[in-house]
Design a protein around this motif. Structure first.
Motif, PDB file in Angstrom:
ATOM      1  N   LEU A  67      33.747  43.310  45.111  1.00  0.00           N
ATOM      2  CA  LEU A  67      34.534  42.085  45.126  1.00  0.00           C
ATOM      3  C   LEU A  67      35.061  41.866  46.539  1.00  0.00           C
ATOM      4  O   LEU A  67      35.762  42.728  47.073  1.00  0.00           O
ATOM      5  N   ASP A  79      37.449  50.657  40.232  1.00  0.00           N
ATOM      6  CA  ASP A  79      38.064  50.878  41.540  1.00  0.00           C
ATOM      7  C   ASP A  79      37.517  52.180  42.121  1.00  0.00           C
ATOM      8  O   ASP A  79      37.667  53.242  41.534  1.00  0.00           O
ATOM      9  N   SER A  93      37.430  40.075  47.776  1.00  0.00           N
ATOM     10  CA  SER A  93      38.880  40.023  47.927  1.00  0.00           C
ATOM     11  C   SER A  93      39.541  41.385  47.746  1.00  0.00           C
ATOM     12  O   SER A  93      40.661  41.591  48.195  1.00  0.00           O
ATOM     13  N   MET A  94      38.868  42.317  47.054  1.00  0.00           N
ATOM     14  CA  MET A  94      39.382  43.670  46.844  1.00  0.00           C
ATOM     15  C   MET A  94      38.250  44.628  47.183  1.00  0.00           C
ATOM     16  O   MET A  94      37.455  44.982  46.316  1.00  0.00           O
ATOM     17  N   SER A  95      38.165  45.052  48.423  1.00  0.00           N
ATOM     18  CA  SER A  95      36.979  45.747  48.919  1.00  0.00           C
ATOM     19  C   SER A  95      36.680  47.081  48.247  1.00  0.00           C
ATOM     20  O   SER A  95      35.574  47.586  48.362  1.00  0.00           O
ATOM     21  N   SER A  96      37.626  47.661  47.522  1.00  0.00           N
ATOM     22  CA  SER A  96      37.344  48.934  46.858  1.00  0.00           C
ATOM     23  C   SER A  96      36.963  48.742  45.384  1.00  0.00           C
ATOM     24  O   SER A  96      36.678  49.710  44.694  1.00  0.00           O
ATOM     25  N   ARG A  97      36.952  47.511  44.914  1.00  0.00           N
ATOM     26  CA  ARG A  97      36.609  47.251  43.510  1.00  0.00           C
ATOM     27  C   ARG A  97      35.194  46.717  43.372  1.00  0.00           C
ATOM     28  O   ARG A  97      34.713  45.955  44.193  1.00  0.00           O
ATOM     29  N   GLN A 108      29.311  47.942  50.939  1.00  0.00           N
ATOM     30  CA  GLN A 108      30.604  47.482  51.461  1.00  0.00           C
ATOM     31  C   GLN A 108      31.074  48.511  52.473  1.00  0.00           C
ATOM     32  O   GLN A 108      31.301  49.663  52.113  1.00  0.00           O
TER      33      GLN A 108
END
Length: 107
Positions: A69, A89, A71-75, A18
């Motif tokens: 994920l 996270d 929708s939550m790029s750091s998770r 990511q």
């Protein structure tokens, strides 16, 4: 081959990318008779801009697969082979609350 990264001393189970981060899970060789590999409870994170490891992230489940994920790029969703899922996270500055789930898996 331009560069190599040392992630785990055993086999690599899964990885995901990511942005500038590469995250891996795998198995590591443990000391003992026969040199048996065991699942590594640490996710290895690498910064692809400098090709160096960042601090590993310990997880509660035995990681088999992982995915960032969208929708939550750091998770990251970390899955075990028996249906346990932990959300981690990578950008949390303090210890985030533990998000641990069990998914029903057909036998």
């Amino acid at each position: 081959m331009v560069s190599t990264l040392d992630a785990h001393t055993g086999v690599l189970s899964d990885f995901d990318v990511q942005g500038n981060h590469l995250v891996t899970c795998g198995q590591s060789l443990r000391q003992g008779p026969g040199g048996v590999t065991h699942p590594d409870r640490n996710l290895m994170i690498f910064d692809l801009r400098i090709l160096r490891a960042i601090s590993p992230i310990p997880v509660m489940v035995l990681p088999y697969q992982l995915r960032f994920l969208p929708s939550m790029s750091s998770r990251i969703a970390v899955m075990s082979c028996i249906g346990q899922v932990q959300l981690v996270d990578t950008a949390a500055l303090s210890a985030p609350p533990i998000s641990l789930f069990q998914v029903q898996m057909p036998m």
